[in-house]
Design a protein around this motif. Structure first.
Motif, PDB file in Angstrom:
ATOM      1  N   LEU A 168     -12.544  -7.654 -11.571  1.00  0.00           N
ATOM      2  CA  LEU A 168     -11.742  -8.293 -10.532  1.00  0.00           C
ATOM      3  C   LEU A 168     -12.627  -8.886  -9.444  1.00  0.00           C
ATOM      4  CD1 LEU A 168      -8.808  -5.739 -10.190  1.00  0.00           C
ATOM      5  CD2 LEU A 168      -8.796  -7.980 -11.297  1.00  0.00           C
ATOM      6  N   ALA A 169     -13.777  -8.271  -9.217  1.00  0.00           N
ATOM      7  CA  ALA A 169     -14.697  -8.753  -8.189  1.00  0.00           C
ATOM      8  C   ALA A 169     -15.334 -10.089  -8.580  1.00  0.00           C
ATOM      9  CB  ALA A 169     -15.784  -7.713  -7.932  1.00  0.00           C
ATOM     10  N   ASN A 170     -15.552 -10.309  -9.868  1.00  0.00           N
ATOM     11  CA  ASN A 170     -16.183 -11.533 -10.367  1.00  0.00           C
ATOM     12  C   ASN A 170     -15.433 -12.063 -11.587  1.00  0.00           C
ATOM     13  OD1 ASN A 170     -18.310 -12.750  -9.051  1.00  0.00           O
ATOM     14  ND2 ASN A 170     -19.785 -11.206  -9.716  1.00  0.00           N
ATOM     15  N   PRO A 171     -14.226 -12.594 -11.409  1.00  0.00           N
ATOM     16  CA  PRO A 171     -13.414 -12.994 -12.559  1.00  0.00           C
ATOM     17  C   PRO A 171     -13.974 -14.172 -13.366  1.00  0.00           C
ATOM     18  CG  PRO A 171     -12.357 -13.666 -10.519  1.00  0.00           C
ATOM     19  CD  PRO A 171     -13.551 -12.844 -10.144  1.00  0.00           C
ATOM     20  N   HIS A 172     -14.901 -14.933 -12.781  1.00  0.00           N
ATOM     21  CA  HIS A 172     -15.441 -16.100 -13.481  1.00  0.00           C
ATOM     22  C   HIS A 172     -16.780 -15.823 -14.153  1.00  0.00           C
ATOM     23  CE1 HIS A 172     -12.183 -18.431 -11.869  1.00  0.00           C
ATOM     24  NE2 HIS A 172     -12.483 -18.008 -10.637  1.00  0.00           N
ATOM     25  N   GLN A 173     -17.238 -14.581 -14.105  1.00  0.00           N
ATOM     26  CA  GLN A 173     -18.497 -14.204 -14.743  1.00  0.00           C
ATOM     27  C   GLN A 173     -18.277 -13.015 -15.665  1.00  0.00           C
ATOM     28  OE1 GLN A 173     -21.220 -13.645 -11.456  1.00  0.00           O
ATOM     29  NE2 GLN A 173     -21.976 -15.721 -11.709  1.00  0.00           N
ATOM     30  N   PRO A 174     -17.802 -13.282 -16.895  1.00  0.00           N
ATOM     31  CA  PRO A 174     -17.585 -12.170 -17.818  1.00  0.00           C
ATOM     32  C   PRO A 174     -18.911 -11.525 -18.229  1.00  0.00           C
ATOM     33  CG  PRO A 174     -17.253 -14.261 -18.932  1.00  0.00           C
ATOM     34  CD  PRO A 174     -17.487 -14.566 -17.484  1.00  0.00           C
ATOM     35  N   ILE A 175     -18.858 -10.238 -18.502  1.00  0.00           N
ATOM     36  CA  ILE A 175     -20.021  -9.505 -18.993  1.00  0.00           C
ATOM     37  C   ILE A 175     -19.776  -9.248 -20.471  1.00  0.00           C
ATOM     38  CG2 ILE A 175     -21.365  -7.378 -18.807  1.00  0.00           C
ATOM     39  CD1 ILE A 175     -20.369  -7.200 -15.894  1.00  0.00           C
ATOM     40  N   THR A 176     -20.782  -9.519 -21.294  1.00  0.00           N
ATOM     41  CA  THR A 176     -20.638  -9.347 -22.729  1.00  0.00           C
ATOM     42  C   THR A 176     -21.315  -8.057 -23.167  1.00  0.00           C
ATOM     43  OG1 THR A 176     -20.660 -11.751 -22.967  1.00  0.00           O
ATOM     44  CG2 THR A 176     -20.962 -10.471 -24.965  1.00  0.00           C
ATOM     45  N   TYR A 177     -20.528  -7.185 -23.766  1.00  0.00           N
ATOM     46  CA  TYR A 177     -21.007  -5.902 -24.259  1.00  0.00           C
ATOM     47  C   TYR A 177     -21.013  -5.910 -25.788  1.00  0.00           C
ATOM     48  CZ  TYR A 177     -20.026  -4.280 -19.538  1.00  0.00           C
ATOM     49  OH  TYR A 177     -20.018  -4.127 -18.177  1.00  0.00           O
ATOM     50  N   VAL A 178     -21.871  -5.075 -26.372  1.00  0.00           N
ATOM     51  CA  VAL A 178     -21.848  -4.890 -27.810  1.00  0.00           C
ATOM     52  C   VAL A 178     -20.580  -4.091 -28.115  1.00  0.00           C
ATOM     53  CG1 VAL A 178     -23.092  -3.978 -29.797  1.00  0.00           C
ATOM     54  CG2 VAL A 178     -24.362  -4.751 -27.817  1.00  0.00           C
ATOM     55  N   THR A 179     -19.820  -4.531 -29.107  1.00  0.00           N
ATOM     56  CA  THR A 179     -18.595  -3.824 -29.448  1.00  0.00           C
ATOM     57  C   THR A 179     -18.937  -2.451 -30.018  1.00  0.00           C
ATOM     58  OG1 THR A 179     -17.445  -5.899 -29.910  1.00  0.00           O
ATOM     59  CG2 THR A 179     -16.478  -3.895 -30.835  1.00  0.00           C
ATOM     60  N   LEU A 180     -18.285  -1.452 -29.494  1.00  0.00           N
ATOM     61  CA  LEU A 180     -18.488  -0.076 -29.935  1.00  0.00           C
ATOM     62  C   LEU A 180     -17.476   0.236 -31.032  1.00  0.00           C
ATOM     63  CD1 LEU A 180     -19.932   2.659 -29.443  1.00  0.00           C
ATOM     64  CD2 LEU A 180     -18.090   3.193 -27.837  1.00  0.00           C
ATOM     65  N   PHE A 181     -18.000   0.676 -32.182  1.00  0.00           N
ATOM     66  CA  PHE A 181     -17.151   1.072 -33.299  1.00  0.00           C
ATOM     67  C   PHE A 181     -17.216   2.582 -33.443  1.00  0.00           C
ATOM     68  CE2 PHE A 181     -18.357  -3.271 -34.204  1.00  0.00           C
ATOM     69  CZ  PHE A 181     -17.166  -3.839 -34.620  1.00  0.00           C
ATOM     70  N   LYS A 182     -16.157   3.151 -34.009  1.00  0.00           N
ATOM     71  CA  LYS A 182     -16.128   4.599 -34.224  1.00  0.00           C
ATOM     72  C   LYS A 182     -15.768   4.890 -35.674  1.00  0.00           C
ATOM     73  CE  LYS A 182     -14.173   8.981 -32.838  1.00  0.00           C
ATOM     74  NZ  LYS A 182     -13.057   9.663 -32.231  1.00  0.00           N
ATOM     75  N   HIS A 183     -16.615   5.692 -36.315  1.00  0.00           N
ATOM     76  CA  HIS A 183     -16.335   6.183 -37.657  1.00  0.00           C
ATOM     77  C   HIS A 183     -15.363   7.342 -37.528  1.00  0.00           C
ATOM     78  CE1 HIS A 183     -16.883   7.681 -41.697  1.00  0.00           C
ATOM     79  NE2 HIS A 183     -17.163   8.873 -41.187  1.00  0.00           N
ATOM     80  N   GLU A 184     -14.288   7.303 -38.285  1.00  0.00           N
ATOM     81  CA  GLU A 184     -13.304   8.387 -38.271  1.00  0.00           C
ATOM     82  C   GLU A 184     -13.486   9.228 -39.528  1.00  0.00           C
ATOM     83  OE1 GLU A 184     -11.206   9.235 -35.948  1.00  0.00           O
ATOM     84  OE2 GLU A 184     -11.344   7.493 -34.639  1.00  0.00           O
ATOM     85  N   PRO A 185     -14.143  10.383 -39.415  1.00  0.00           N
ATOM     86  CA  PRO A 185     -14.339  11.232 -40.589  1.00  0.00           C
ATOM     87  C   PRO A 185     -13.016  11.817 -41.089  1.00  0.00           C
ATOM     88  CG  PRO A 185     -15.174  12.314 -38.622  1.00  0.00           C
ATOM     89  CD  PRO A 185     -14.714  10.950 -38.214  1.00  0.00           C
ATOM     90  N   VAL A 186     -13.020  12.291 -42.339  1.00  0.00           N
ATOM     91  CA  VAL A 186     -11.810  12.863 -42.932  1.00  0.00           C
ATOM     92  C   VAL A 186     -11.303  14.029 -42.097  1.00  0.00           C
ATOM     93  CG1 VAL A 186     -10.883  14.032 -44.972  1.00  0.00           C
ATOM     94  CG2 VAL A 186     -12.485  12.135 -45.251  1.00  0.00           C
ATOM     95  N   ILE A 187     -12.208  14.907 -41.701  1.00  0.00           N
ATOM     96  CA  ILE A 187     -11.842  15.994 -40.795  1.00  0.00           C
ATOM     97  C   ILE A 187     -12.149  15.498 -39.387  1.00  0.00           C
ATOM     98  CG2 ILE A 187     -12.314  18.374 -40.078  1.00  0.00           C
ATOM     99  CD1 ILE A 187     -13.165  18.899 -43.005  1.00  0.00           C
ATOM    100  N   PRO A 188     -11.126  15.241 -38.578  1.00  0.00           N
ATOM    101  CA  PRO A 188     -11.355  14.669 -37.245  1.00  0.00           C
ATOM    102  C   PRO A 188     -12.302  15.519 -36.397  1.00  0.00           C
ATOM    103  CG  PRO A 188      -9.011  14.782 -37.745  1.00  0.00           C
ATOM    104  CD  PRO A 188      -9.725  15.546 -38.817  1.00  0.00           C
ATOM    105  N   THR A 189     -13.441  14.944 -36.089  1.00  0.00           N
ATOM    106  CA  THR A 189     -14.403  15.593 -35.213  1.00  0.00           C
ATOM    107  C   THR A 189     -14.909  14.572 -34.219  1.00  0.00           C
ATOM    108  OG1 THR A 189     -16.204  15.097 -36.738  1.00  0.00           O
ATOM    109  CG2 THR A 189     -15.205  17.272 -36.924  1.00  0.00           C
ATOM    110  N   GLU A 190     -15.280  15.052 -33.070  1.00  0.00           N
ATOM    111  CA  GLU A 190     -15.834  14.188 -32.029  1.00  0.00           C
ATOM    112  C   GLU A 190     -17.320  14.478 -31.934  1.00  0.00           C
ATOM    113  OE1 GLU A 190     -15.642  11.132 -29.751  1.00  0.00           O
ATOM    114  OE2 GLU A 190     -13.755  11.955 -30.471  1.00  0.00           O
ATOM    115  N   HIS A 191     -18.139  13.489 -32.273  1.00  0.00           N
ATOM    116  CA  HIS A 191     -19.587  13.680 -32.272  1.00  0.00           C
ATOM    117  C   HIS A 191     -20.245  12.356 -31.900  1.00  0.00           C
ATOM    118  CE1 HIS A 191     -23.637  14.610 -33.703  1.00  0.00           C
ATOM    119  NE2 HIS A 191     -23.273  15.880 -33.601  1.00  0.00           N
ATOM    120  N   VAL A 192     -21.405  12.411 -31.221  1.00  0.00           N
ATOM    121  CA  VAL A 192     -22.094  11.187 -30.815  1.00  0.00           C
ATOM    122  C   VAL A 192     -22.454  10.305 -32.008  1.00  0.00           C
ATOM    123  CG1 VAL A 192     -23.023  12.082 -28.658  1.00  0.00           C
ATOM    124  CG2 VAL A 192     -24.353  12.328 -30.748  1.00  0.00           C
ATOM    125  N   LEU A 193     -22.680  10.899 -33.159  1.00  0.00           N
ATOM    126  CA  LEU A 193     -23.082  10.109 -34.327  1.00  0.00           C
ATOM    127  C   LEU A 193     -21.920   9.367 -34.980  1.00  0.00           C
ATOM    128  CD1 LEU A 193     -25.752  12.476 -35.882  1.00  0.00           C
ATOM    129  CD2 LEU A 193     -26.060  10.534 -34.334  1.00  0.00           C
TER     130      LEU A 193
END
Length: 117
Positions: free
Chosen positions: A52-77
Motif C-alpha cells: 500500500l505504501a508503494n502501489p506502483h512498485q511491485p516486488i517480485t518474489y520467487v513463488t514458494l511451492f509446498k510438497h504435500e506428503p501422504v502423511i501430512p507433516t509440516e517440515h522445512v524440507l
C-alpha cells in the motif's frame, strides 16, 4: 500448532526475491541450462506483490511451492522454488530452506563487513 510449524507456513521463505534467488544460483555455480535438453532459457516461477505504501512498485518474489506428503507433516524440507525449461518443460526444484539459509548467511556476512569498515 508448534512454533516451528508457524515458521514453516510461508514465513521467511515466501519473502525471497527473484533477484536474491538468482544470486544464490550464481554464487553456487548453478547453471540455468536445462539438464534434460540443454536449453539455455529457464523461467523462474514468480509472484509479484504490491504494498500500500508503494502501489506502483511491485516486488517480485520467487513463488514458494509446498510438497504435500501422504502423511501430512509440516517440515522445512516440504518447501521449494522451481525453474521451468521454456523448451521441454522440465522442472528443476531448489530447497527453500537451503536458499533462505544461504541468503541469511550472506546478509550476516555483509553486515559484519559493513561494521568493520
Amino acid at each position: 500448532m508448534t512454533t516451528n510449524e508457524k515458521e514453516f507456513k510461508g514465513g521467511p521463505y515466501s519473502r525471497v526475491t527473484t533477484e536474491d534467488f538468482f544470486k544464490f544460483l550464481d554464487k553456487n555455480s548453478v547453471t540455468t541450462n536445462c539438464v534434460m535438453c540443454g536449453n539455455g532459457v529457464a523461467i523462474v516461477s514468480e509472484t509479484s506483490k504490491v504494498s500500500l505504501a508503494n502501489p506502483h512498485q511491485p516486488i517480485t518474489y520467487v513463488t514458494l511451492f509446498k510438497h504435500e506428503p501422504v502423511i501430512p507433516t509440516e517440515h522445512v524440507l516440504n518447501y521449494y522454488y522451481m525453474l521451468h525449461c521454456e523448451k521441454c518443460g522440465f522442472n528443476t526444484t531448489f530447497s527453500a530452506h537451503r536458499v533462505h539459509s544461504w541468503l541469511t548467511a550472506q546478509q550476516m556476512e555483509e553486515s559484519t563487513e559493513d561494521k568493520n569498515e
